[in-house]
Design an enzyme around this catalytic site. Structure first.
Site, PDB file in Angstrom:
ATOM      1  N   SER A   1       0.869  -1.179   0.000  1.00 23.83           N
ATOM      2  CA  SER A   1       0.000   0.000   0.000  1.00 23.83           C
ATOM      3  C   SER A   1       0.906   1.229   0.000  1.00 23.83           C
ATOM      4  O   SER A   1       2.102   1.127   0.305  1.00 23.83           O
ATOM      5  CB  SER A   1      -0.854  -0.020   1.270  1.00 23.83           C
ATOM      6  OG  SER A   1      -1.476   1.228   1.488  1.00 23.83           O
TER       7      SER A   1
ATOM      8  N   TYR B   1      -2.959  -1.524  10.430  1.00 24.27           N
ATOM      9  CA  TYR B   1      -2.879  -1.664   8.965  1.00 24.27           C
ATOM     10  C   TYR B   1      -1.536  -1.163   8.444  1.00 24.27           C
ATOM     11  O   TYR B   1      -0.888  -1.827   7.640  1.00 24.27           O
ATOM     12  CB  TYR B   1      -4.030  -0.873   8.331  1.00 24.27           C
ATOM     13  CG  TYR B   1      -4.150  -1.068   6.824  1.00 24.27           C
ATOM     14  CD1 TYR B   1      -4.633  -2.256   6.294  1.00 24.27           C
ATOM     15  CD2 TYR B   1      -3.796  -0.047   5.935  1.00 24.27           C
ATOM     16  CE1 TYR B   1      -4.756  -2.434   4.920  1.00 24.27           C
ATOM     17  CE2 TYR B   1      -3.916  -0.224   4.566  1.00 24.27           C
ATOM     18  CZ  TYR B   1      -4.405  -1.411   4.060  1.00 24.27           C
ATOM     19  OH  TYR B   1      -4.520  -1.591   2.701  1.00 24.27           O
TER      20      TYR B   1
END
Ligand SMILES: NC(=O)c1ccc[n+]([C@@H]2O[C@H](COP(=O)([O-])OP(=O)(O)OC[C@H]3O[C@@H](n4cnc5c(N)ncnc54)[C@H](O)[C@@H]3O)[C@@H](O)[C@H]2O)c1
Length: 250
Positions: free
Chosen positions: A140, A153
């Site tokens: 990401s 996350y």
């Protein structure tokens, strides 16, 4: 004069055998669809049965102890091997750190990192036997920076990049490349409620992109599939930003 290349080149994936996790939604479904369109045989895996894309489909929760062995077994029995592994399934718990449930931390690390490690290790013999094994992980933009409310996350996606780099070195001698894509804000199941229910959220993320829009699943899936082709044979250990330019500026 340079020696002519004696190695496979091209984008053709006819007959390649691919395992895609999280293939029922978003980028995983788009990657599985693109692989099918390029002639690959796909084992699509997801914890939900509805809408899994693949030549063969398997309902499996990557957090369950016995799922990894079932996926590897299905790759062998249904596909007859594995040339491409797309470790795409992921979860994104969010909220203030002070209130973060340990279960959310464990889910982020367990699905986004540990399951990627385990599935890659379980499929290693098949990927090595392929002679042109490809592992594509999904990091990401959060593999590079951190954000409030996304502690678990962010930690997990930093780990995906580290895992990608270390595995590239470890598996390179077996002819396996290992890379990850690093998507920006993409319109998928993961961001649906944010984009649809939070006024201004979609425009905010679109505005951060040089291209003035959020990404679509195919914007990322096409790069995942490129990394699986022979043309990507000399790329390994990389995290490739697929974010429309968000990370170009602060
Ligand atoms: N959407 C974004 O903006 C964005 C940005 C950067 C990275 N990512 C990453 O992209 C990947 C794909 O996510 P997406 O955005 O397409 O989301 P999505 O929610 O649309 O798809 C994720 C899929 O993974 C499956 N999945 C989740 N946990 C699973 C488990 N334990 N076992 C099996 N399957 C499981 C879900 O059922 C779902 O079908 C994830 O790794 C995510 O972290 C997403």
């Amino acid at each position: 004069m340079a020696e002519p290349l004696q190695i496979a080149r091209g984008k053709d994936l006819t007959g390649r055998r691919a395992v895609v996790t999280g293939a029922a939604s978003g980028m995983g479904a788009a990657a599985a669809a693109r692989l099918l369109a390029e002639g690959a045989h796909v084992l699509g895996v997801d914890r939900v049965g509805d809408g899994i894309v693949g030549t063969h489909t398997l309902i499996a929760d990557l957090g369950d102890a016995d799922s990894i062995a079932s996926i590897a077994g299905a790759a062998e029995s249904l596909l007859g091997g594995c040339d491409i592994l797309i470790n795409n399934a992921g979860v994104c718990p969010s909220g203030p750190f002070a209130d973060m449930a340990e279960a959310d931390w464990n889910a982020a690390l367990g699905i986004n990192v540990t399951a990627v490690m385990k599935l890659t290790r379980a499929l290693m013999p098949l990927l090595a036997a392929s002679g042109r094994g490809r592992v594509v992980n999904v990091g990401s933009i959060m593999s590079r920076y951190g954000d409030a409310g996304l502690v678990a996350y962010t930690t997990s996606k930093h780990a995906v990049l580290g895992l990608t780099r270390a595995l590239a070195m470890e598996l390179g001698p077996q002819g396996i490349t290992v890379n990850c894509v690093q998507p920006g804000a993409i319109a998928t199941g993961m961001t649906r409620s944010l984009f649809e229910d939070t006024p201004g959220a979609k425009d905010y993320y679109a505005g951060r992109s040089a291209l003035g829009r959020v990404g679509q699943p195919e914007d990322v899936a096409d790069v995942m599939v490129f990394l699986a082709t022979d043309d990507a044979r000399f790329i390994t250990g990389q995290g490739i930003m697929v974010d429309g330019g968000v990370m170009v500026h602060s």
